[in-house]
Design an enzyme around this catalytic site. Structure first.
Site, PDB file in Angstrom:
ATOM      1  N   THR A 182     -13.095   2.116  -1.026  1.00 19.48           N
ATOM      2  CA  THR A 182     -12.165   1.907  -2.139  1.00 19.48           C
ATOM      3  C   THR A 182     -12.913   1.186  -3.254  1.00 19.48           C
ATOM      4  O   THR A 182     -13.764   0.343  -2.975  1.00 19.48           O
ATOM      5  CB  THR A 182     -10.934   1.062  -1.738  1.00 19.48           C
ATOM      6  OG1 THR A 182     -10.195   0.720  -2.924  1.00 19.48           O
ATOM      7  CG2 THR A 182     -11.317  -0.220  -1.022  1.00 19.48           C
TER       8      THR A 182
ATOM      9  N   ASP B  45     -11.671  -0.944  -5.155  1.00 21.73           N
ATOM     10  CA  ASP B  45     -11.067  -2.266  -5.400  1.00 21.73           C
ATOM     11  C   ASP B  45     -11.835  -3.419  -4.781  1.00 21.73           C
ATOM     12  O   ASP B  45     -11.655  -4.562  -5.193  1.00 21.73           O
ATOM     13  CB  ASP B  45      -9.635  -2.300  -4.839  1.00 21.73           C
ATOM     14  CG  ASP B  45      -8.738  -1.310  -5.537  1.00 21.73           C
ATOM     15  OD1 ASP B  45      -7.584  -1.147  -5.117  1.00 21.73           O
ATOM     16  OD2 ASP B  45      -9.196  -0.676  -6.510  1.00 21.73           O
TER      17      ASP B  45
ATOM     18  N   ASP C 291      -6.995  -0.234   3.111  1.00 18.83           N
ATOM     19  CA  ASP C 291      -6.191  -0.911   4.139  1.00 18.83           C
ATOM     20  C   ASP C 291      -5.007  -0.060   4.595  1.00 18.83           C
ATOM     21  O   ASP C 291      -4.639  -0.072   5.773  1.00 18.83           O
ATOM     22  CB  ASP C 291      -5.743  -2.304   3.669  1.00 18.83           C
ATOM     23  CG  ASP C 291      -5.129  -2.270   2.271  1.00 18.83           C
ATOM     24  OD1 ASP C 291      -4.823  -3.340   1.732  1.00 18.83           O
ATOM     25  OD2 ASP C 291      -4.973  -1.154   1.741  1.00 18.83           O
TER      26      ASP C 291
ATOM     27  N   ARG D 237      -2.291  10.701   0.343  1.00 15.97           N
ATOM     28  CA  ARG D 237      -1.447   9.651   0.922  1.00 15.97           C
ATOM     29  C   ARG D 237      -0.346  10.393   1.683  1.00 15.97           C
ATOM     30  O   ARG D 237       0.135  11.411   1.208  1.00 15.97           O
ATOM     31  CB  ARG D 237      -0.919   8.739  -0.179  1.00 15.97           C
ATOM     32  CG  ARG D 237      -2.082   7.969  -0.842  1.00 15.97           C
ATOM     33  CD  ARG D 237      -1.618   6.953  -1.858  1.00 15.97           C
ATOM     34  NE  ARG D 237      -2.704   5.995  -2.162  1.00 15.97           N
ATOM     35  CZ  ARG D 237      -3.425   6.006  -3.282  1.00 15.97           C
ATOM     36  NH1 ARG D 237      -3.193   6.908  -4.187  1.00 15.97           N
ATOM     37  NH2 ARG D 237      -4.390   5.118  -3.487  1.00 15.97           N
TER      38      ARG D 237
ATOM     39  N   ASP E 164     -11.266  -4.833  -1.990  1.00 15.55           N
ATOM     40  CA  ASP E 164     -10.220  -5.801  -1.589  1.00 15.55           C
ATOM     41  C   ASP E 164      -9.974  -5.803  -0.087  1.00 15.55           C
ATOM     42  O   ASP E 164      -8.883  -6.088   0.371  1.00 15.55           O
ATOM     43  CB  ASP E 164      -8.900  -5.467  -2.304  1.00 15.55           C
ATOM     44  CG  ASP E 164      -8.406  -4.064  -1.948  1.00 15.55           C
ATOM     45  OD1 ASP E 164      -7.226  -3.762  -2.241  1.00 15.55           O
ATOM     46  OD2 ASP E 164      -9.192  -3.279  -1.387  1.00 15.55           O
TER      47      ASP E 164
ATOM     48  N   ARG F 259      -5.875  -2.421  -8.605  1.00 14.96           N
ATOM     49  CA  ARG F 259      -4.529  -2.549  -8.011  1.00 14.96           C
ATOM     50  C   ARG F 259      -4.024  -3.989  -8.150  1.00 14.96           C
ATOM     51  O   ARG F 259      -3.444  -4.308  -9.150  1.00 14.96           O
ATOM     52  CB  ARG F 259      -4.516  -2.109  -6.553  1.00 14.96           C
ATOM     53  CG  ARG F 259      -3.119  -1.735  -6.086  1.00 14.96           C
ATOM     54  CD  ARG F 259      -3.091  -1.066  -4.761  1.00 14.96           C
ATOM     55  NE  ARG F 259      -4.101  -1.554  -3.835  1.00 14.96           N
ATOM     56  CZ  ARG F 259      -4.300  -1.012  -2.637  1.00 14.96           C
ATOM     57  NH1 ARG F 259      -3.591   0.026  -2.271  1.00 14.96           N
ATOM     58  NH2 ARG F 259      -5.224  -1.485  -1.821  1.00 14.96           N
TER      59      ARG F 259
ATOM     60  N   GLY G 239      -6.881   6.260  -1.923  1.00 10.41           N
ATOM     61  CA  GLY G 239      -7.585   6.491  -3.193  1.00 10.41           C
ATOM     62  C   GLY G 239      -9.058   6.793  -2.924  1.00 10.41           C
ATOM     63  O   GLY G 239      -9.719   6.067  -2.186  1.00 10.41           O
TER      64      GLY G 239
HETATM   65  O1  F6P Z   1      -6.976   1.648  -4.665  1.00  9.63           O
HETATM   66  C1  F6P Z   1      -7.779   2.312  -5.590  1.00  9.63           C
HETATM   67  C2  F6P Z   1      -7.012   2.535  -6.852  1.00  9.63           C
HETATM   68  O2  F6P Z   1      -7.841   3.179  -7.766  1.00  9.63           O
HETATM   69  C3  F6P Z   1      -6.463   1.266  -7.489  1.00  9.63           C
HETATM   70  O3  F6P Z   1      -7.461   0.527  -8.166  1.00  9.63           O
HETATM   71  C4  F6P Z   1      -5.417   1.845  -8.401  1.00  9.63           C
HETATM   72  O4  F6P Z   1      -4.425   0.899  -8.763  1.00  9.63           O
HETATM   73  C5  F6P Z   1      -4.820   2.947  -7.509  1.00  9.63           C
HETATM   74  O5  F6P Z   1      -5.862   3.355  -6.632  1.00  9.63           O
HETATM   75  C6  F6P Z   1      -4.331   4.152  -8.275  1.00  9.63           C
HETATM   76  O6  F6P Z   1      -3.696   4.986  -7.324  1.00  9.63           O
HETATM   77  P1  F6P Z   1      -3.479   6.569  -7.650  1.00  9.63           P
HETATM   78  O7  F6P Z   1      -4.813   7.222  -7.607  1.00  9.63           O
HETATM   79  O8  F6P Z   1      -2.554   7.031  -6.536  1.00  9.63           O
HETATM   80  O9  F6P Z   1      -2.861   6.646  -9.027  1.00  9.63           O
END
Ligand code: F6P
Length: 328
Positions: A130, A132, A107, A76, A134, A176, A15
């Site tokens: 990120t 998050d 991570d 990803r 985290d 997340r 992300g």
């Molecule tokens: O890890 C960053 C994040 O924005 C999280 O907070 C969220 O749940 C996730 O990515 C969303 O993933 P995507 O962009 O693949 O929808």
């Protein structure tokens, strides 16, 4: 020990988050400063497998420090989870003469880098990017500070209309499965209630608190809900639950979503990114590998990447107490 590294790859993965461009800029400029070649790898591990590379010099990263997102794109990548995919990536890197890389991501991205290092003895350094916040081994990840300011600004706007109409708003934020954004932005925006996965206090307590707010004369309320919250109800179901059990409230929902991932990075994130990029390149040139650059007590530290991946970031209990007191 000065290593034999002559060309460093840099890429963003997972992300995206504000500050990634500032980190890319810092890695590229540090390579230029230390007279090491630098190559941008597009679309993370996906582009690595495809050989989607572009040599980068100090001028390649003009005017990006203030830009959200990542000029190297992100993705990803399932194929990189296979030995075959990683071998293809290794062959592409070697064909390009890349001796090491800096991965800017979370991570999941670090896990790939750690396995890649183990399989090919290929030097890797991680920069935590990120929203998050985290990742174990750093007090702040790139993008967290910017995301907090984005969320607080959005909640301030929602509060205007909530108070105009005497409404209760449930506002869902990202994170997340951690509540760092919800808790910090909730305190910063003066939310009446903050629901986070780390502290599932149950629906009865929520109703009690909302009832108390109303009785204390609050005509409108904001409840921040972390997307990973464990009440067992999403924000729309929470709205229905409150409408059913506490009909005194006129309830609405706002899901902030991916706007939290964008926008110009805050000064803090730009400075942190610039510091981390220098540290990442210098660490590779000192012969270090499989480490993540982090910040602790405003000092840069290096954490073994396998610890950064497995570790967990704890929710700030003192801040939870502050949030409880502030809802008096
Ligand atoms: O890890 C960053 C994040 O924005 C999280 O907070 C969220 O749940 C996730 O990515 C969303 O993933 P995507 O962009 O693949 O929808």
């Amino acid at each position: 020990m000065v290593s034999e590294i002559k060309k460093i790859g840099v890429f963003t993965s997972g992300g995206d988050s504000p500050g990634m461009n500032a980190a890319i800029r810092s890695v590229v400029r540090t390579c230029a400063f230390l007279k090491v070649d630098c190559v941008g790898i597009y679309r993370g591990y996906e582009g690595m497998i495809e050989g989607d590379f572009k040599p980068m010099d100090a001028r390649s990263v003009n005017n990006i420090i203030n830009k959200g997102g990542t000029i190297l794109k992100s993705a990803r990548c399932e194929p990189f989870r296979t030995e075959e995919g990683r071998k293809k990536a290794y062959e592409q890197l070697r064909a390009e003469g890349i001796d090491a890389f800096v991965v800017i991501g979370g991570d999941g991205s670090f896990t790939g880098a750690m396995i890649f290092n183990q399989e090919f003895d290929f030097p890797v350094i991680g920069i935590p990017g990120t929203i998050d916040n985290d990742i174990f081994g750093t007090t702040f990840t790139l993008g967290f500070d910017t995301a907090l300011n984005t969320v607080v600004e959005a909640i301030d706007k929602i509060r205007d209309t909530a108070s105009s109409h005497n409404r209760l708003f449930f506002v869902e934020v990202m994170g997340r499965d951690v509540g760092h954004i919800a808790l910090n932005a909730g305190v910063g925006a003066g939310a009446e209630e903050i629901l986070i996965p780390e502290e599932n206090l149950g629906l009865d307590r929520l109703l009690e608190s909302l009832k108390r707010s109303k009785e204390s004369g609050k005509s409108s309320s904001i409840v921040i809900v972390a997307e990973g919250d464990k009440t067992g109800k999403n924000v729309f179901e929470l709205k229905e639950y409150v409408e059913e059990h506490l009909p005194i409230y006129d309830v609405r929902v706002s899901v902030l979503g991916h706007m939290q991932r964008g926008g110009p990075p805050s000064c803090y994130d730009r400075v942190l990114a610039s510091r981390m990029g220098v540290k990442a390149v210098e660490s590779l040139l000192e012969g270090k590998t499989s480490l993540m650059v982090g910040v602790q007590d405003n000092r840069l530290i290096l954490t073994p990447i396998n610890k950064a991946i497995k570790g967990h970031t704890k929710i700030d209990k003192e801040l939870i107490r502050v949030s409880e007191i502030m809802t008096t």
